[in-house]
Design a protein around this motif. Sequence first.
Motif, mmCIF file in Angstrom:
data_model
loop_
_atom_site.group_PDB
_atom_site.id
_atom_site.type_symbol
_atom_site.label_atom_id
_atom_site.label_comp_id
_atom_site.label_asym_id
_atom_site.label_seq_id
_atom_site.Cartn_x
_atom_site.Cartn_y
_atom_site.Cartn_z
ATOM 1 N N LEU A 1 0.807 -1.208 0.000
ATOM 2 C CA LEU A 1 0.000 0.000 0.000
ATOM 3 C C LEU A 1 0.846 1.266 0.000
ATOM 4 O O LEU A 1 0.320 2.363 -0.111
ATOM 5 N N LEU A 2 2.152 1.129 0.122
ATOM 6 C CA LEU A 2 3.040 2.284 0.167
ATOM 7 C C LEU A 2 3.368 2.752 -1.246
ATOM 8 O O LEU A 2 3.361 1.959 -2.194
ATOM 9 N N PRO A 3 3.678 4.025 -1.403
ATOM 10 C CA PRO A 3 4.058 4.527 -2.732
ATOM 11 C C PRO A 3 5.412 3.989 -3.148
ATOM 12 O O PRO A 3 6.190 3.487 -2.330
ATOM 13 N N ASN A 4 5.713 4.110 -4.423
ATOM 14 C CA ASN A 4 7.017 3.689 -4.928
ATOM 15 C C ASN A 4 8.070 4.771 -4.774
ATOM 16 O O ASN A 4 9.268 4.481 -4.787
ATOM 17 N N THR A 5 7.611 6.013 -4.674
ATOM 18 C CA THR A 5 8.537 7.135 -4.533
ATOM 19 C C THR A 5 8.159 7.967 -3.315
ATOM 20 O O THR A 5 7.081 7.807 -2.745
ATOM 21 N N MET A 6 9.069 8.847 -2.931
ATOM 22 C CA MET A 6 8.831 9.709 -1.772
ATOM 23 C C MET A 6 9.497 11.062 -2.001
ATOM 24 O O MET A 6 10.434 11.196 -2.789
ATOM 25 N N ASP B 1 12.335 13.963 -5.675
ATOM 26 C CA ASP B 1 11.602 12.697 -5.554
ATOM 27 C C ASP B 1 12.605 11.562 -5.659
ATOM 28 O O ASP B 1 13.457 11.552 -6.566
ATOM 29 N N LEU B 2 12.496 10.591 -4.754
ATOM 30 C CA LEU B 2 13.409 9.461 -4.721
ATOM 31 C C LEU B 2 12.626 8.157 -4.578
ATOM 32 O O LEU B 2 11.493 8.166 -4.084
ATOM 33 N N PRO B 3 13.233 7.037 -4.969
ATOM 34 C CA PRO B 3 12.568 5.743 -4.735
ATOM 35 C C PRO B 3 12.436 5.476 -3.235
ATOM 36 O O PRO B 3 13.259 5.926 -2.435
ATOM 37 N N LEU B 4 11.422 4.734 -2.874
ATOM 38 C CA LEU B 4 11.266 4.328 -1.485
ATOM 39 C C LEU B 4 12.464 3.446 -1.094
ATOM 40 O O LEU B 4 12.922 2.626 -1.891
ATOM 41 N N ALA C 1 13.349 12.979 4.691
ATOM 42 C CA ALA C 1 12.540 12.363 3.649
ATOM 43 C C ALA C 1 11.213 11.920 4.246
ATOM 44 O O ALA C 1 11.039 11.900 5.462
ATOM 45 N N GLU C 2 10.287 11.545 3.387
ATOM 46 C CA GLU C 2 8.989 11.069 3.880
ATOM 47 C C GLU C 2 9.113 9.742 4.619
ATOM 48 O O GLU C 2 8.378 9.487 5.575
ATOM 49 N N PHE C 3 10.044 8.885 4.164
ATOM 50 C CA PHE C 3 10.230 7.573 4.772
ATOM 51 C C PHE C 3 11.715 7.342 5.010
ATOM 52 O O PHE C 3 12.562 7.820 4.260
ATOM 53 N N HIS C 4 12.030 6.571 6.060
ATOM 54 C CA HIS C 4 13.424 6.295 6.396
ATOM 55 C C HIS C 4 13.567 4.839 6.819
ATOM 56 O O HIS C 4 12.801 4.350 7.657
ATOM 57 N N ALA C 5 14.555 4.163 6.216
ATOM 58 C CA ALA C 5 14.865 2.782 6.584
ATOM 59 C C ALA C 5 16.025 2.786 7.564
ATOM 60 O O ALA C 5 17.055 3.408 7.324
ATOM 61 N N VAL C 6 15.854 2.062 8.684
ATOM 62 C CA VAL C 6 16.862 2.062 9.743
ATOM 63 C C VAL C 6 16.853 0.718 10.449
ATOM 64 O O VAL C 6 15.792 0.097 10.610
ATOM 65 N N ASP C 7 18.013 0.246 10.863
ATOM 66 C CA ASP C 7 18.123 -1.014 11.598
ATOM 67 C C ASP C 7 17.379 -0.898 12.925
ATOM 68 O O ASP C 7 17.552 0.066 13.670
ATOM 69 N N GLU C 8 16.558 -1.891 13.236
ATOM 70 C CA GLU C 8 15.742 -1.841 14.451
ATOM 71 C C GLU C 8 16.570 -1.720 15.721
ATOM 72 O O GLU C 8 16.105 -1.217 16.735
#
Length: 338
Positions: free
Chosen positions: A3-8, A29-32, A106-113
């Motif tokens: 359900l998430l967008p492909n870009t942010m 605009d960048l890829p998720l 950014a709208e979304f951020h990936a980070v190690d838990e």
Amino acid sequence: MSLLPNTMRAVAATGSVPLDDERALADVDLPLPELRPRDVLVEVAAVSVNPVDVKTRMRRPADAPRIVLGYDAAGTVVGVGSEVTLFAPGDEVYHAGVITRQGTNAEFHAVDERLVGRKPANLSMAEAAAMPLTTITAWESLFDRFRLDASSGGTLLAVAAAGGVGSILTQLAATLTGVSVIGTASRPETRDWVRGMGAAHVVDHHGDLAAAVREIAPDGIDRVFTPSTAGRLPLYADVLRPFGEIVAIDEDPDMDARVLKSKSIAWLWESMFTRGVFETPDMIRQHELLDEASAMFEDGRLRSTLAREIAGIDAAGLREAHALVASGRSIGKVVLVR
């Protein structure tokens, strides 16, 4: 994830061009981000700006590839990697991430838990976003580098104590140790701020700092925490007792450490990115200490150091925030809210 967008939307930084140059910080605009097995994907609600953001941007060549800065965030988990066990979608979190991966602007951020904590329930997203990097830095400085605990006493000089790290370091030292903090600040409003953080004494770092410290501690002090080392090492060596300790979070390329030798003063570096960049065996300690701090915010032993809030995580807002942080006159933390 479907359900998430492909870009942010994100803000990309270009190195060593003036801040008023539109290339310095630009909306893109960048890829998720793609998730690693232990990553969580956080929908970012608020970010803060730290000196490391300003330094990183300015140290990069102008023709270097653009990067997304930002090393503080608060938001909501919206996706998890295949090996995540600490969080689930819907959890509200705060974290700082690592300098070797895409940042939080950014709208979304990936980070190690293992670098993420549970957001304090009593703090707003803005109040929480002010805290991760500085809390980790201060915590590791006090309890890993200085090796303090509840039984520790003596004195600690906290240089630039009205700044982001100094503000939370003073609170942690006053709350979790028996150490007496001497904070440095020069303006009336920063002196009041430092006292409010729990410093036992406040001295002016623009005056005769050595004389001011010796009025409080005639026999010298035990420890120095410094984000401002350049040209000050002889001063620190002067006011420290034999076998004293210095923890620094900055670097002085012209530093001559020989001035510390006669007193056997220990020089200690602190970088809160070390655990995340090198994925050390105790990397999860940052998750644990952020959770410990979260409980302390909730029971009132700590308070957020948010001092300035800017609407919008975009190039215009970040340009304003970078200018404030670069001025060296900001108090506490500057936060941007989506």
